[in-house]
Each structure stands twice: as C-alpha cells, then as structure tokens.
Design a protein around this motif. Sequence first.
Motif, PDB file in Angstrom:
ATOM      1  N   ALA A  61      -7.363   7.315   1.848  1.00 32.06           N
ATOM      2  CA  ALA A  61      -5.981   7.737   2.104  1.00 32.06           C
ATOM      3  C   ALA A  61      -6.033   9.038   2.894  1.00 32.06           C
ATOM      4  O   ALA A  61      -7.030   9.772   2.845  1.00 32.06           O
ATOM      5  CB  ALA A  61      -5.212   7.928   0.800  1.00 32.06           C
ATOM      6  N   ASN A  96     -10.451   7.178  -2.278  1.00 35.88           N
ATOM      7  CA  ASN A  96      -9.719   6.929  -3.516  1.00 35.88           C
ATOM      8  C   ASN A  96     -10.659   7.158  -4.692  1.00 35.88           C
ATOM      9  O   ASN A  96     -11.737   6.561  -4.753  1.00 35.88           O
ATOM     10  CB  ASN A  96      -9.154   5.514  -3.543  1.00 35.88           C
ATOM     11  N   ILE A  99      -8.667  -1.553   0.939  1.00 36.12           N
ATOM     12  CA  ILE A  99      -8.079  -0.215   0.771  1.00 36.12           C
ATOM     13  C   ILE A  99      -9.059   0.654  -0.016  1.00 36.12           C
ATOM     14  O   ILE A  99      -9.374   0.345  -1.168  1.00 36.12           O
ATOM     15  CB  ILE A  99      -6.725  -0.287   0.054  1.00 36.12           C
ATOM     16  N   PRO A 115       0.834  -1.204   0.000  1.00 38.45           N
ATOM     17  CA  PRO A 115       0.000   0.000   0.000  1.00 38.45           C
ATOM     18  C   PRO A 115       0.870   1.255   0.000  1.00 38.45           C
ATOM     19  O   PRO A 115       2.045   1.210   0.378  1.00 38.45           O
ATOM     20  CB  PRO A 115      -0.789  -0.112   1.306  1.00 38.45           C
ATOM     21  N   GLU A 163      -2.208   5.497   2.285  1.00 39.06           N
ATOM     22  CA  GLU A 163      -3.248   4.485   2.485  1.00 39.06           C
ATOM     23  C   GLU A 163      -2.993   3.690   3.760  1.00 39.06           C
ATOM     24  O   GLU A 163      -3.920   3.346   4.500  1.00 39.06           O
ATOM     25  CB  GLU A 163      -3.300   3.549   1.282  1.00 39.06           C
TER      26      GLU A 163
END
Length: 439
Positions: A277, A291, A274, A244, A248
Amino acid sequence: MNPSTAPATGRHVVPIRPASEADDDKETKRPRRSFGKVMKLRSGRYQASYAAGGKRHLAPVTFQTKGDAAAWLDMRHAELLEHRWKPPPPAEPDKVHFKDYGLQWLETRDLGPKTRAEYKRMFDGPRVSYFHPFTLDEITPVMIKAWFDIQDPAHPTARRRAYELVRAILATASKPDEDTDAPALLASSPARLTSKTLNRRPPGADAKPKTRIKPASLAELAAIMDAMPDRYAAMVLLAAWCAPRFSELTELRRPDLSIVRNAKGKPTSGVLHISRAVVWPEPDKAVVKENKTEAGLRDVSIPPHILAPLLDHVDKWAAPGPDGLLFPAVESPIKHMKHGALYKVYRRARKVAGRPDLRWHDLRHTGATLAAQTGATLAELMNRLGHSDVKAALIYQHAAADRDAEIARRLSAMAEEAVQTSGGYSPSTETTANSDKGP
C-alpha cells in the motif's frame, strides 16, 4: 678496619636491588573474598555488591580504590553477623519528563509511516503538549480528567484520539521493560477515564445520529463509471467488485494483475495480488509499505465480467515497463495518484449518479456487501477484504441478512403469482382448507 673495606662473609648481608612489579603484586595480593564481590569498572572506579535476603545488593556509590569497596563490604558483613542488617531502601525513581519519554516512545514503537507522522503531529499539538513540562510521576488521574474536561467538546474525535495517545504512552511507562527487565517508571497508569466520561456529550448537544452506509446499486455504479474520465473508469470497477483499499489500489502494478486467457485469447479468470500500500505521511511524500498482517497479504479473484475492461485499461493508461503502476498520477507515470486528484473527478461522477453522499471508501463497502449477498462465508469475506478482525467483516454479513429478507419477500410474491395463474399449490390456501375440516 674500615667497614667499607671489610670482606663480606655473606652470613648477615642482605643484597639490595630495585623493587620489581612482581614484588608489589606479592605484597598486595590478598586472598579471595569470602563475602561480597568487588568489580573494577571501565571508568577505573570499583563497584561493590553482596547477596543477602535472597537478592543481590549494589553499593549506592562507586569507590575510588579497591580497599574502600572492600571496607564497605566488611561493614555490611558485620551488620549481618550481628543481626543489625536491614535491606537498603529502594532507589528513588528517575524524574523523567513526559516529553522526553513520549519522544522515545514514538521512536521505538513499530508504527507505519503515516501513523507515526499522525502521532507526532498530535504529540506536538496543543492538546498533548499540555503534559510536556511535567514529569511522569507528577501526572495524576485528577490532572488527566481535568485536562480532558477543558478540551473542546465540539471536536469529540480529536480530543478522544489525543487521550488515547496519552494513555498509550503512560501505559507503557507503567510496565517493566521487556528487553532489559528495568522496573516500571510508574506504579500504575494515571490515564483511567471511563467510557462514560469519554463518550459524554456537552450540555444541550443532540445525540449524534447513527448513519448507515448505503451501498451503491448496480445502476449507480454504471452511472458513476460512465461519468468518470476513461483513465479512472477501471478504478471504479476494481474498487466496487474487488474491494481493495484506496492505498492498495494506487500501489497496484502490472505484475499484481494475473489474467488467464483461453485458446482464442479471451480472458476467462483473473487474480489481484495485494501485498503493498502507499501512504502519505506528508502531503508531498509517498511511502510504499508492505502489508504487515497475513490478512493484508491476499489474492482476490476478479469477477470475469470486468476482465476485458481491465485489460483495455492496462493497454491504454497503465505506466509503461514491467513494473509500471496500474493507476499512475496524471502528471507522471512513476508517481502515485493522490486522493485529492481522484476526488476532483469523482465528486462530479457521483453527483451525476444521484449519490453525492457516496464516498470512495463506500465503493469498498459496496463490493463487500455484494460478495456477502452471493453467500460468501465470514472467512471468505475476511480474506477478500484483508480483514483480521471478525467484527469488521460481520458488518457486511448483516447487510446480507437484510438482503435475505428481500429475497424471501420476492419468493413469496413468486409463489402467489404462480397460484393466481395456474391454480397451483398455495400454503396459505391449504392451511385455511384444512382448518375448516377440524381435527
């Protein structure tokens, strides 16, 4: 006879009464115009327009009264009938200053908080602010090139990024507005420097050596993890094996870690979700963002050998609560860890491992290279890394190709060792023997 006392016969008498508004409307009402249109504006003034030459033309001014607007249309109509009409000249473009347009451009662009803050810093900085006093139409290609040439060549990245920002702003000004169809403010963008100019080095400067990132070996990863404080060790594991980004990694929370256990309670598989961030547009301001791309929203399978250390980390160091951060700041469990705080301990750890050159981001590169060496396809690499650009993922497949050459060399060494110990088949030996027999 006194006229005032004369009887009214009603034959020649016109009754007198006050004029009403209805009478005014009857007197002033006119038939609908056969040429052009007159429209009353909110300001109370009147706007005239007519169709000719395949398009509608507006009067260059508004009128105080409806009659004035109608008279202007009558003159245009007469010109058309007598074949004296000519299309009106195009309106002069507005004189918009680069500074005003640039600020509006920054406000309306879809940018992340960190990118917006960086663009604003460059826009207000000494390089881009050179253009602030000029209107858009005063900026020419010659001016752009002269400006670029006076920028300090010792900082090629900074001057190129400044140029890219200026070019993006002027490129937007040279296109019609997509929402309103308003015409472009510039006929063409004056920012048109060639790659040769952008990449030109100052006289006497040596070519910048091309550096190739060297991934960490498994032994170096183990040494780094052992040298890190306990609360940071799991970060090294995730960075190297799941790849990552740091932004993140520091926004991961308890629900983002899914681990499956068997009947005995031993972890058997896990997934890292994920989707967010954290960025720092200002030194003391953290902003969590989703994201934006589909590639950035991804589930990364966790190698089973790091599941137990991850669970141990969650029990000891993750922030409490159902939504706690996995890697919170040391001073507060609700705050995000900063890059600088990590590097205070990471610099010493990488030095202990004999890799003072290994940046934290290079651990992500290491994880991508390890995945490529296992035979991951290009699509699988892009999904694991959150890449939407094929070119970026190809870097790691090239690294896997280098590793493949090493594998081939070891296979040959294995075959040679087998021949020496058991006298078995050797391609080179048989080829030599067959060549002696002739055709």
